[in-house]
Write an enzyme that holds these catalytic residues in place. Structure first.
Site, PDB file in Angstrom:
ATOM      1  N   HIS A  72      -1.808  -3.273  -5.716  1.00 61.56           N
ATOM      2  CA  HIS A  72      -0.898  -3.611  -4.607  1.00 61.56           C
ATOM      3  C   HIS A  72      -1.570  -4.511  -3.580  1.00 61.56           C
ATOM      4  O   HIS A  72      -2.747  -4.350  -3.284  1.00 61.56           O
ATOM      5  CB  HIS A  72      -0.402  -2.332  -3.929  1.00 61.56           C
ATOM      6  CG  HIS A  72       0.249  -1.389  -4.886  1.00 61.56           C
ATOM      7  ND1 HIS A  72      -0.426  -0.353  -5.464  1.00 61.56           N
ATOM      8  CD2 HIS A  72       1.516  -1.358  -5.379  1.00 61.56           C
ATOM      9  CE1 HIS A  72       0.404   0.300  -6.290  1.00 61.56           C
ATOM     10  NE2 HIS A  72       1.579  -0.298  -6.254  1.00 61.56           N
TER      11      HIS A  72
ATOM     12  N   SER B 248       6.957   0.583  -6.550  1.00 64.49           N
ATOM     13  CA  SER B 248       6.051   0.733  -5.404  1.00 64.49           C
ATOM     14  C   SER B 248       5.980  -0.515  -4.525  1.00 64.49           C
ATOM     15  O   SER B 248       5.514  -0.454  -3.401  1.00 64.49           O
ATOM     16  CB  SER B 248       4.642   1.091  -5.889  1.00 64.49           C
ATOM     17  OG  SER B 248       4.192   0.132  -6.821  1.00 64.49           O
TER      18      SER B 248
ATOM     19  N   ASP C 287      -5.104  -2.059  -2.918  1.00 61.84           N
ATOM     20  CA  ASP C 287      -5.688  -1.246  -3.992  1.00 61.84           C
ATOM     21  C   ASP C 287      -5.561  -2.029  -5.298  1.00 61.84           C
ATOM     22  O   ASP C 287      -5.169  -3.192  -5.285  1.00 61.84           O
ATOM     23  CB  ASP C 287      -5.069   0.164  -4.035  1.00 61.84           C
ATOM     24  CG  ASP C 287      -3.615   0.172  -4.493  1.00 61.84           C
ATOM     25  OD1 ASP C 287      -3.122  -0.867  -4.974  1.00 61.84           O
ATOM     26  OD2 ASP C 287      -2.978   1.241  -4.373  1.00 61.84           O
TER      27      ASP C 287
END
Ligand SMILES: *[C@@H]1O[C@H](CO)[C@@H](O)[C@H](O)[C@H]1NC(C)=O
Ligand SMILES: *[C@@H]1O[C@H](CO)[C@@H](O)[C@H](O)[C@H]1NC(C)=O
Ligand SMILES: *[C@@H]1O[C@H](CO)[C@@H](O)[C@H](O)[C@H]1NC(C)=O
Ligand SMILES: *[C@@H]1O[C@H](CO)[C@@H](O)[C@H](O)[C@H]1NC(C)=O
Length: 362
Positions: free
Chosen positions: A330, A39, A327
């Protein structure tokens, strides 16, 4: 006064010259960028595979700061890999699985959120693990050869830069599954699999590799939230594992460089870059490096940003530019930009032996 016909002819000549040098496709003019990983770099591949919302971020408020829509990037805006594309004067690199993908000579993005270097990592999520990303790259190579012919395709692949960010999910999964492997065994397995993918890219002609080490994973709001025994501290066991990985990664890259002719790499110290921002947020223009901007629970570390994972309720901060973390797992666009700058033009202690700028210019 210049004769108007002379002036006109000069203008036509100049325009023709400008078009010839600036506007026609000239694949030899720049190095392409290929992106692999999790990610950290996924720009939307998971939107097009059979997985769940848990491994996607194609819903608000992801992406809103820069793109004004959610793209599948796990941040409020651009990722470090997007900034690298900007610095290299490339367009944003498109997810390879995006319907209509047609970016060939600029590169391709194979990264998949949740992916690990190990095929077992979050296997039930049906993600594209690193080895499967390599299979997509093999498809890409076949298509490129069809388009450009063997020699030009090979030249493009050897001039390109390969960015790979992988490993965090392997360690997060190992810790939550209480893996029976010793930390050393596990680290060797992760780096062994990463190294074998690098070798296969090398065998296809790849020569320039840009690899960030792992950030202090135990300091992510999500890691602190599930280990609240001491709520102000980072989860040390996970940081220790990350450091063990980083040491092994550094040795593995050095070994590849000794062994493989023409192999060049840029190892970026993402661990130090994020630790610095956490320890001195104000030095980098941040106000909050402990709590995430988006999520719920302690540190907003519960992965519920957007309301489609774990809980349909979540909190969102007012001013994302004050935050290091978007978040629980991240960083924000602003933190990503800071890291990308270090990767691009950092001194050898933070991006070495080459920085990415040097790799692109080679
Ligand atoms: C993890 O494994 C260790 C040793 O194998 C054991 O002592 C511990 O209870 C396990 N923890 C969990 C949460 O299963
Ligand atoms: C790659 O990972 C697998 C587990 O998925 C492991 O069995 C194998 O030994 C690893 N390969 C290398 C070269 O380390
Ligand atoms: C929590 O961790 C911090 C930083 O490591 C330490 O200063 C503090 O004493 C710890 N508090 C408790 C209750 O253990
Ligand atoms: C948001 O935070 C940044 C960084 O602290 C600051 O420069 C900016 O003025 C803030 N914006 C608003 C609307 O408060």
């Amino acid at each position: 006064m210049m004769d108007s016909r002379v002036y006109f002819s000069l203008l036509v000549l100049f325009t023709a010259f400008f078009i010839a040098t600036h506007c026609l496709p000239q694949p030899e003019e720049h190095a392409a960028l290929f992106i692999f990983g999790d990610s950290t770099y996924d720009a939307g591949n998971n939107n097009y595979i059979k997985t769940t919302d848990y491994y996607r971020s194609n819903y608000v408020p992801y992406g809103e700061t820069f793109f004004k829509r959610s793209t599948g990037r796990f941040s409020d805006g651009r990722l470090a890999s997007d900034f690298i594309a900007e610095f290299a004067k490339l367009p944003y690199i498109t997810p390879y699985l995006q319907p209509g993908y047609n970016q060939f000579t600029d590169g391709a993005n194979f990264a998949s959120a949740g992916a690990g270097a190990l095929a077992e990592t979050y296997k039930s999520g049906n993600l594209i693990d690193l080895k499967s990303q390599l299979s997509y790259f093999t498809n890409f190579e076949r298509q490129l050869i069809q388009k450009l012919g063997d020699a030009k395709a090979k030249a493009l692949l050897s001039r390109a830069v390969y960015l790979i960010a992988i490993g965090s999910n392997d360690y997060a999964a190992a810790v939550s599954a209480n893996s029976s492997a010793s930390p050393e065994e596990y680290v060797n397995m992760v780096n062994g699999n990463l190294t074998s993918v690098i070798r296969e890219i090398y065998n296809k002609g790849g020569r320039k590799f840009g690899i960030p080490n792992l950030e202090p994973m135990g300091c992510l709001p999500s890691a602190k939230a599930v280990n609240p025994s001491n709520t102000s501290a980072c989860f040390q066991a996970l940081n220790d594992l990350t450091q063990l990985h980083n040491k092994a990664l550094s040795e593995a890259l050095q070994k590849l460089a000794n062994e493989l002719d023409g192999f060049k790499y840029s190892l970026a110290d993402a661990y130090t870059a994020l630790s610095d921002k956490i320890n001195n947020p104000s030095k980098y223009g941040f106000k909050e490096a402990n709590i995430a901007c988006c999520g719920s629970g302690p540190f907003r570390g519960t992965n519920s940003c957007g309301g489609k994972r774990l809980s349909n309720k979540y909190e969102l901060c007012e001013n994302v530019s004050e935050y290091v973390f978007f978040d629980g797992g991240h960083t924000t666009e602003k933190a990503n930009e800071h890291l990308a700058n270090l990767m691009w033009s950092g001194t050898p202690n933070i991006a070495g032996p080459y920085n990415l700028k040097a790799l692109f210019e080679l």
